[in-house]
Scaffold this active site. Structure first.
Site, mmCIF file in Angstrom:
data_model
loop_
_atom_site.group_PDB
_atom_site.id
_atom_site.type_symbol
_atom_site.label_atom_id
_atom_site.label_comp_id
_atom_site.label_asym_id
_atom_site.label_seq_id
_atom_site.Cartn_x
_atom_site.Cartn_y
_atom_site.Cartn_z
ATOM 1 N N LYS A 76 0.853 -1.251 -0.096
ATOM 2 C CA LYS A 76 0.047 -0.071 0.073
ATOM 3 C C LYS A 76 1.074 1.260 -0.125
ATOM 4 C CE LYS A 76 -3.902 2.032 2.552
ATOM 5 N NZ LYS A 76 -4.818 1.732 3.761
ATOM 6 N N SER A 152 -9.359 2.527 2.856
ATOM 7 C CA SER A 152 -8.408 3.075 1.847
ATOM 8 C C SER A 152 -7.481 2.185 1.243
ATOM 9 C CB SER A 152 -7.516 4.201 2.679
ATOM 10 O OG SER A 152 -6.678 3.415 3.735
ATOM 11 N N SER A 176 -9.857 0.255 7.024
ATOM 12 C CA SER A 176 -9.263 0.413 5.619
ATOM 13 C C SER A 176 -8.830 -0.730 4.987
ATOM 14 C CB SER A 176 -8.066 1.599 5.718
ATOM 15 O OG SER A 176 -8.582 2.782 5.773
#
Length: 467
Positions: A76, A152, A176
């Site tokens: 990420k 996210s 997330s």
């Protein structure tokens, strides 16, 4: 429209653990796995899931040891990986490759993964859909490219669900990992606070929200990764997990939540998924009962205000790191809206933090008579792209987010683990998902036990055309 990267190549038929076992046995060359994943990523570029591609470096990389040696993955884009830029999903600065990997990246990559690059995320991870202002392309859901893949850790979810890689890195500050896992039909575990290595400075926050983890297509991949990560850096103050290899015979008392903190019922398709999972667990011998979530309604406003303080910290760090290269005018309206909220409500922040710190006590009361709780992850199926766009007025977007993300933030504040588990297909064509809440910090093993049971009794939906 559905989009899949699955094809007949070196990755075919493997989850992450299976691919690693094939490498160790000599049945598969790790370079073939890397080449296959790169080809798959290029085949589904329309998903907008890759923030930074390091394909040339990955092709030249020497396979590393570790439980997942030779397995391709993405990290990420809010975690530093040496040699790659860290963009945080923002257009407000132009990042350069960093020199050192952060502690979370070291823990993740120590398991032997081959990093193909960085996965896309919304700006600073501040919202629940990987969308951007100003016409930047969003990350799309491979189950339906007109819909959000969540956030996210949305880019990771799209890549894993589409079959590009079998496992990917994520982190979770308010859902997330679990939100994109639910949108894309994946397993997404948010570990207990302190279980994983943290970003520098995070443990000094008034309330540490963020925990690192992975998104996977099988429970065993999540369980094996968690055990390997624990062996790399045991968590002081938490009971060890060890390797959870499968379901146990233990029968549990499970409370089923179908209404959010404000007492509102969820979307009918989401409700049907939760009730279906409850029936599966009841038929398996567990005691399953309705339960009403009892958390002070001020939690929503307190969490939102603290979230604005997190936004302020993220922007401040980026300004300091980029100096004159930081362009505030190019921040997303979601980010600037949170900054304005913080400025106008700063005097309320102290009392809000004090109340949030008491959430652990309120959380524990939810489980006085239960071993676990079962709930939706989200109040509705994944929305159409644009519904959660940061281009809309901030107040409108925040109201939508509060309605949508009605179940995940409590675990972040309480520090307790929670896991998103795929369950059935909804009539809208998207995978269903349920959230299993741990009884308290350190209870990951029980969550994995129940996740294994759900997987065995109701196989997960998949975009793999062979299944």
């Amino acid at each position: 429209m559905r989009v899949t990267a699955y094809t007949d190549d070196a990755l075919t038929g493997f989850d992450a653990l299976g691919a690693a076992e094939a490498v160790r046995s000599g049945a598969v060359d790790p370079r073939e796995l890397t080449a296959a994943a790169i080809a798959r990523a290029r085949a589904v570029e329309e998903l907008g899931a890759v923030a930074y591609a390091a394909y040339d470096d990955a092709e030249q990389a020497t396979p590393r040891g570790g439980l997942f040696g030779g397995v391709p993955t993405f990290v990420k884009d809010n975690v530093d990986v040496a040699g790659m830029p860290t963009c945080f999903g923002s257009a407000a600065f132009t990042p350069k490759p960093v020199k050192r990997s952060s502690p979370p990246a070291k823990q993740f990559l120590a398991q032997g993964f081959t990093a193909l690059g960085k996965s896309q995320m919304p700006e600073f991870g501040l919202t629940a859909s990987t969308e951007f202002a100003g016409g930047r392309r969003p990350a799309r859901n491979p189950w339906d490219t007109d819909r959000s893949v969540g956030g996210s850790s949305g880019g990771t979810a799209a890549l894993v669900a589409a079959g590009v890689v079998p496992i990917g890195h994520g982190n979770d500050g308010g859902g997330s990992i679990r939100i994109p896992a639910a949108c894309a039909g994946l397993v997404g575990l948010k570990p207990s606070r302190g279980r994983m290595e943290d970003q520098p400075g995070v443990r000094q926050l008034p309330v540490n929200l963020v925990t690192e983890g992975v998104l996977t297509r099988t429970v065993r991949d999540t369980a094996h990764y968690l055990a390997a990560a624990e062996a790399y850096a045991p968590a002081p103050g938490l009971p060890p997990i060890g390797l959870v290899r499968g379901p146990s015979d233990r029968r549990l008392r499970i409370g089923v939540i179908t209404r959010d903190i404000r007492g509102r019922e969820v979307h009918p398709e989401v409700l049907d998924v939760v009730l279906s999972a409850a029936r599966v667990l009841s038929d398996a011998g567990h005691t399953v009962e309705p339960h009403a979530l009892s958390i002070d309604e001020r939690f929503i406003d307190d969490f939102t205000l603290y979230w604005s303080a997190m936004a302020g910290a993220e922007v401040g760090i980026s300004k300091a790191a980029n100096g004159r290269g930081f362009r505030p005018a190019e921040l997303d309206p979601m980010t600037t809206g949170l900054l304005a909220m913080l400025k106008s409500s700063a005097l309320r922040l102290g009392p809000a933090i004090a109340r949030l710190r008491r959430t652990s006590e309120l959380y524990a009361r939810q489980l006085d008579t239960y071993d676990l709780l079962l709930s939706p992850v989200l109040a509705t199926p994944a929305p159409l792209l644009g519904e959660m766009s940061p281009d809309q007025p901030f107040e409108e977007l925040m109201a939508k987010l509060v309605d949508y993300v009605g179940f995940t933030p409590v675990n972040n504040i309480a520090g307790a683990p929670a896991i998103a588990v795929p369950h059935t297909l909804m009539p809208c064509g998207l995978p269903g998902s349920v959230q299993v809440w741990g009884a308290g910090p350190g209870d990951e093993a029980t969550l994995l036990d129940v996740a294994y049971q759900l997987e065995g009794l109701s196989p997960f939906p998949t975009l793999d055309p062979r299944t």
